[in-house]
Motif scaffolding. Structure first.
Motif, PDB file in Angstrom:
ATOM      1  N   VAL A   1       0.811  -1.216   0.000  1.00 54.96           N
ATOM      2  CA  VAL A   1       0.000   0.000   0.000  1.00 54.96           C
ATOM      3  C   VAL A   1       0.846   1.270   0.000  1.00 54.96           C
ATOM      4  O   VAL A   1       0.349   2.353  -0.307  1.00 54.96           O
TER       5      VAL A   1
ATOM      6  N   THR B   1      -0.038   5.154  -1.502  1.00 51.29           N
ATOM      7  CA  THR B   1      -0.257   6.171  -0.476  1.00 51.29           C
ATOM      8  C   THR B   1       0.552   7.426  -0.780  1.00 51.29           C
ATOM      9  O   THR B   1       0.062   8.551  -0.643  1.00 51.29           O
TER      10      THR B   1
ATOM     11  N   GLY C   1      -4.668   3.037  -0.868  1.00 52.30           N
ATOM     12  CA  GLY C   1      -3.461   3.829  -0.721  1.00 52.30           C
ATOM     13  C   GLY C   1      -3.626   5.249  -1.255  1.00 52.30           C
ATOM     14  O   GLY C   1      -3.278   6.224  -0.582  1.00 52.30           O
TER      15      GLY C   1
ATOM     16  N   ALA D   1      -6.277   7.142   0.943  1.00 51.03           N
ATOM     17  CA  ALA D   1      -5.768   7.428   2.280  1.00 51.03           C
ATOM     18  C   ALA D   1      -4.696   8.513   2.248  1.00 51.03           C
ATOM     19  O   ALA D   1      -4.679   9.416   3.092  1.00 51.03           O
ATOM     20  N   GLY D   2      -3.774   8.447   1.284  1.00 50.01           N
ATOM     21  CA  GLY D   2      -2.759   9.482   1.163  1.00 50.01           C
ATOM     22  C   GLY D   2      -3.366  10.825   0.836  1.00 50.01           C
ATOM     23  O   GLY D   2      -2.975  11.862   1.394  1.00 50.01           O
TER      24      GLY D   2
ATOM     25  N   ALA E   1      -6.713   9.603   7.481  1.00 49.06           N
ATOM     26  CA  ALA E   1      -6.232   8.498   6.643  1.00 49.06           C
ATOM     27  C   ALA E   1      -6.342   7.162   7.347  1.00 49.06           C
ATOM     28  O   ALA E   1      -6.517   6.118   6.706  1.00 49.06           O
TER      29      ALA E   1
ATOM     30  N   PHE F   1      -7.016   2.946   5.997  1.00 48.49           N
ATOM     31  CA  PHE F   1      -6.102   1.840   6.245  1.00 48.49           C
ATOM     32  C   PHE F   1      -6.773   0.776   7.109  1.00 48.49           C
ATOM     33  O   PHE F   1      -6.551  -0.424   6.920  1.00 48.49           O
TER      34      PHE F   1
ATOM     35  N   TYR G   1      -8.944  -1.286   4.906  1.00 49.26           N
ATOM     36  CA  TYR G   1      -8.085  -2.154   4.102  1.00 49.26           C
ATOM     37  C   TYR G   1      -7.616  -3.359   4.913  1.00 49.26           C
ATOM     38  O   TYR G   1      -7.738  -4.526   4.472  1.00 49.26           O
TER      39      TYR G   1
ATOM     40  N   ILE H   1       2.075   1.717   9.280  1.00 51.67           N
ATOM     41  CA  ILE H   1       1.688   2.498   8.101  1.00 51.67           C
ATOM     42  C   ILE H   1       1.535   3.974   8.472  1.00 51.67           C
ATOM     43  O   ILE H   1       2.049   4.870   7.785  1.00 51.67           O
TER      44      ILE H   1
ATOM     45  N   LEU I   1       3.566   7.453   7.126  1.00 45.74           N
ATOM     46  CA  LEU I   1       2.850   8.578   6.538  1.00 45.74           C
ATOM     47  C   LEU I   1       2.963   9.817   7.418  1.00 45.74           C
ATOM     48  O   LEU I   1       3.177  10.932   6.931  1.00 45.74           O
TER      49      LEU I   1
END
Length: 246
Positions: A76, A80, A137, A140-141, A151, A155, A158, A176, A180
């Motif tokens: 991912v 992202t 990805g 969320a990004g 975000a 995730f 997911y 994750i 980020l």
């Protein structure tokens, strides 16, 4: 922070402890930004929450890194990053109020669906893993760039669809978000977002975050698999509701 009344300071403390108790138990949380913006400007809330998110994720990562599903994380990550770049490009041109409400509907609806799965044999979504990974990805990004901590909910959706066990879910979500959050934090620092007010808010929130993460870890240890899935679903529902009222 200095302009907040005693009642507002108490509410601030409650939000931080609650938010990071949720994050400590589930590995993510989406209620912090929607609630804190009722007290503080968004330009303070987003960098503060990013800072706290990195610290809390580090704490979870340090204790649970052996549970991380690195394949899920690495799949991912590129999408992202692409989503974050798209979010930066469109940041100034989007109607954020409309987008916020739309996100609230999607998040709350998925929470209801995920909660229903824990009570009955509801039909599961069957999507190609590669398509799902890229979509989550990018979204969320993109959302994380626009709305700070939001975000984590994508995730979570997911990882929930991957049906990870609670330890793997919590550790992977934290890893994750750590990556980020670190990228976003560097960006906010580069543009001067950590001004005096933001630093005061960070200092005030840091010990409260520690209390929340500790309480969340205790809760996580006492949850069975079904109870954990229900907790994740309820967090998603509650995270979507404040977005609908903005």
């Amino acid at each position: 922070m200095q302009a907040l009344s005693p009642i507002e300071l108490a509410f601030f403390s409650f939000i931080i402890i609650l938010s990071y108790a949720i994050r400590g138990s589930a590995g993510f949380g989406g209620v912090t930004v929607p609630l804190l913006v009722y007290l503080l400007p968004l330009k303070i809330v987003v960098p503060v929450v990013t800072f706290l998110g990195v610290i809390s994720s580090c704490a979870i990562f340090a204790s649970d890194r052996k549970y991380i599903d690195w394949k899920a994380l690495l799949r991912v990550a590129p999408a992202t990053l692409a989503g974050a770049l798209i979010g930066l490009y469109f940041f100034s041109s989007l109607d954020q109020r409309t987008l916020t409400r739309a996100l609230g509907v999607v998040i709350a609806a998925y929470g209801v669906y995920a909660l229903a799965l824990t009570f009955r044999d509801a039909p599961r979504l069957h999507l190609p893993l590669q398509l799902l990974t890229h979509a989550v990805g990018v979204v969320a990004g993109f959302v994380g760039t626009l709305f700070g901590s939001m975000a984590g909910m994508f995730f979570a959706a997911y990882l929930d669809l991957l049906q990870l066990a609670k330890n793997e879910f919590r550790a992977t979500a934290s890893a994750i978000l750590l990556g980020l959050g670190t990228v976003r934090g560097i960006g906010y620092a580069a543009v001067g977002a950590y001004d005096r007010d933001a630093l005061i808010a960070c200092a005030a929130a840091l010990p409260l975050m520690g209390i929340g993460v500790f309480l969340g870890a205790r809760l996580h240890a006492n949850l069975n698999g079904i109870a954990f899935k229900r907790l994740v679903a309820i967090i998603l529902i509650l995270s979507g509701i404040p977005l609908l009222t903005r």
